[in-house]
Every structure is written in C-alpha cells, then in structure tokens.
Design a protein around this motif. Structure first.
Motif, PDB file in Angstrom:
ATOM      1  N   ARG A 156     -33.226 -35.107  18.032  1.00 31.81           N
ATOM      2  CA  ARG A 156     -33.170 -36.434  18.661  1.00 31.81           C
ATOM      3  C   ARG A 156     -32.529 -36.254  20.038  1.00 31.81           C
ATOM      4  O   ARG A 156     -31.384 -35.797  20.148  1.00 31.81           O
ATOM      5  CB  ARG A 156     -32.350 -37.409  17.823  1.00 31.81           C
ATOM      6  N   THR A 212     -25.918 -39.513  14.186  1.00 34.61           N
ATOM      7  CA  THR A 212     -27.317 -39.573  14.641  1.00 34.61           C
ATOM      8  C   THR A 212     -28.223 -38.957  13.572  1.00 34.61           C
ATOM      9  O   THR A 212     -29.285 -39.522  13.254  1.00 34.61           O
ATOM     10  CB  THR A 212     -27.473 -38.838  15.989  1.00 34.61           C
ATOM     11  N   LYS A 265     -28.887 -41.322  10.877  1.00 35.91           N
ATOM     12  CA  LYS A 265     -29.842 -42.362  11.290  1.00 35.91           C
ATOM     13  C   LYS A 265     -31.277 -41.840  11.220  1.00 35.91           C
ATOM     14  O   LYS A 265     -32.209 -42.593  10.900  1.00 35.91           O
ATOM     15  CB  LYS A 265     -29.534 -42.835  12.713  1.00 35.91           C
TER      16      LYS A 265
END
Ligand SMILES: Nc1ncnc2c1ncn2[C@@H]1O[C@H](COP(=O)(O)OP(=O)(O)OP(=O)(O)O)[C@@H](O)[C@H]1O
Length: 263
Positions: free
Chosen positions: A13, A46, A49
């Motif tokens: 990401r 992150t 997520k």
C-alpha cells in the motif's frame, strides 16, 4: 502443516512515494495466535486495513480460507468471517453493554432472525455466554458511557466475537489498560476456541509475548522477520529496529509474560 486461513502475497500500500506496506507475504494458519509488531509507523494498522478491506491494496493479493478476497468490499469480507476490534472505539455509547453485543449478534444473523422468538432466545443465550467470557456479565445493564476504558476494550472483543469470526483482528486491545485488565485480556484470548484465528497488533510486548505463538515484525512497511516469540526476542535485527523507541529492553530482559502475572 495446517492450511493457512489468511494468506498475504506481495501485499503493498503506497501513499504517494511512501510505501506504508511494502511487498508483505505472510501465511497465518488456522487456529494461529499471531502477533504483528513493529515500531511506530511500521505499517501495522495499514496492513490490518488491507486485510479487512477498509482500504484497497496498491498491489498483491489477500486470501481468506482459499478465497481471493482482494477485490471484495469490507462488509463482504466481514460476512466471510473477518472481524476486527478497532483502536478507536466503535461502540454505541448510549446503549447498554448487553444491547451492543446483541446488536452485533443480530447483524450477524440478519435482523429478521431477531423477530423469531426461538432465535431471539438463542441470541440472548449467546450474548450471556460472550459477556461471561469477557468478564462483563455483571455490567450487562450498564450504559457504555459508564464503563472504564478497560471494560470498553473487553466489550469490543465481545462485539467482535458476536460476529462469529473465523479471523479475529485485535488492534491494540491492551491500549490504556491497567496491568490487571491486560492480564484478563490475555486470559480471555487464550481461552478462545482454536476455530477462531487471532492476529493481534499490540505495542505492549508483555501482552504479545504472553499470547502469541508466532510473531511477524514489520519495519518500514516490510517484513523484517516472522518466527517464534523466542526467535523474535533473540533477533539483533529486531532489537535494532526498536532502537530508540524505549522498548528495546523487552527483547533483552527475561521478565516477559511473567510481568503480567499470567505465566
Ligand atoms: N491515510 C494515509 N495517508 C498517508 N499516509 C498514511 C496514511 N495512513 C498511514 N500513513 C503512513 O503510513 C505509515 C504506516 O502507518 P501505520 O499507521 O500503518 O503504522 P503503524 O505501524 O500502525 O504505527 P503505530 O504503531 O504508530 O500505530 C506511516 O508513515 C503513516 O504516517
């Protein structure tokens, strides 16, 4: 070897030039008690997520029980068995403890189920069991607003479990807890059935080492090491990653989980 429940392959990401999660490959077997640790900004939240689907990956695949869920939205992944407790409370503060868990259980089985008396009774029984499991049965009638910080975290676990997850993601569950509350949390997670696979992000390394049978260390978005708690504690590279964070001693002292009094 147990088949992985969660598989990450080349998961990344990026935020502009920043690689918050960078090419992470990881298998979490069914029934695992797996911890994700790393200094601030390592990419732990992150990565969670990307697993729940609240944020899309920039690259890579996320597989749950052999199903590629990378393109699926969060609510579909939740239905497939991913449940998360959040760093920031998602509880209904004006509702009681019992109502919060019941609502989650009803969401899991569809609101129509709550109209059938037999199902209603089953849901209540399940709520009773969950509240007992997290040690909140004596607080069932209390509004969430009256709970202590630690009790709220216990309730969040009950709410997540009410969704009957296959994969339970605990995001800093011990944050702000007293040592006694942390010890209780450890006992609670230890008592969960092996059908629930647990991945925990936690800064309290005493909690991590008391709970986890395997640990992945993230540093600057990348996997530094995946291994047993003993391997992680003995790793020079991990100690180096934690240098200057004030937590280095946890890799060198011998207190570990005993510091929580949970053995
Ligand atoms: N929405 C976003 N936009 C831009 N940068 C972000 C965003 N979310 C996270 N980051 C950055 O990505 C990096 C990883 O952040 P992340 O919150 O995943 O780390 P973490 O390991 O969970 O940290 P902590 O332990 O402090 O919670 C950090 O540098 C952070 O500033």
């Amino acid at each position: 070897m147990t088949a992985p429940l969660l598989s990450l392959s080349g998961v990344s990401r990026h935020f502009g030039a920043l690689k918050a999660v960078d090419d992470v490959t990881l298998d979490v077997p069914t029934g695992a008690r797996h911890a994700l640790i790393g200094p601030n900004g390592a990419g732990k939240s992150t990565l969670f997520k990307l697993v729940t689907g609240s944020m899309p990956v920039s690259a890579g695949t996320v597989t749950l029980g052999g199903t590629d869920v990378t393109g699926l939205p969060e609510h579909v992944r939740a239905r497939l068995g991913i449940s998360q407790t959040l760093q920031h409370s998602s509880l209904f503060t004006t509702q009681t403890v019992e109502q919060n868990v019941l609502l989650a259980a009803q969401r899991r089985h569809g609101s129509r189920a709550s109209l059938v008396p037999r199902r209603q009774a089953a849901a209540r029984e399940r709520v009773d069991g969950l509240l007992a499991d997290v040690g909140l049965d004596h607080r069932r009638g209390s509004p969430v607003a009256d709970l202590s910080h630690g009790e709220r975290r216990q309730l969040e676990v009950a709410v997540a479990l009410a969704c009957e997850p296959r994969l339970l993601l605990l995001d800093e569950p011990a944050a702000g807890m007293s040592p006694a509350e942390s010890a209780r949390l450890v006992e609670l997670v230890r008592a969960l059935p092996e059908t629930v696979t647990v991945v925990i992000v936690e800064h309290d390394l005493d909690v991590v080492f008391a709970l986890a049978r395997s640990v992945t260390v993230l540093h600057l978005g990348r996997v530094l090491l995946t291994g047993t708690p003993e391997q992680v504690r003995a790793s020079d590279a991990v100690q180096e990653a934690y240098l200057g964070t004030g937590r280095e001693s946890l890799f060198t002292d011998t207190a570990g989980p005993a510091a929580l009094g949970v053995g």
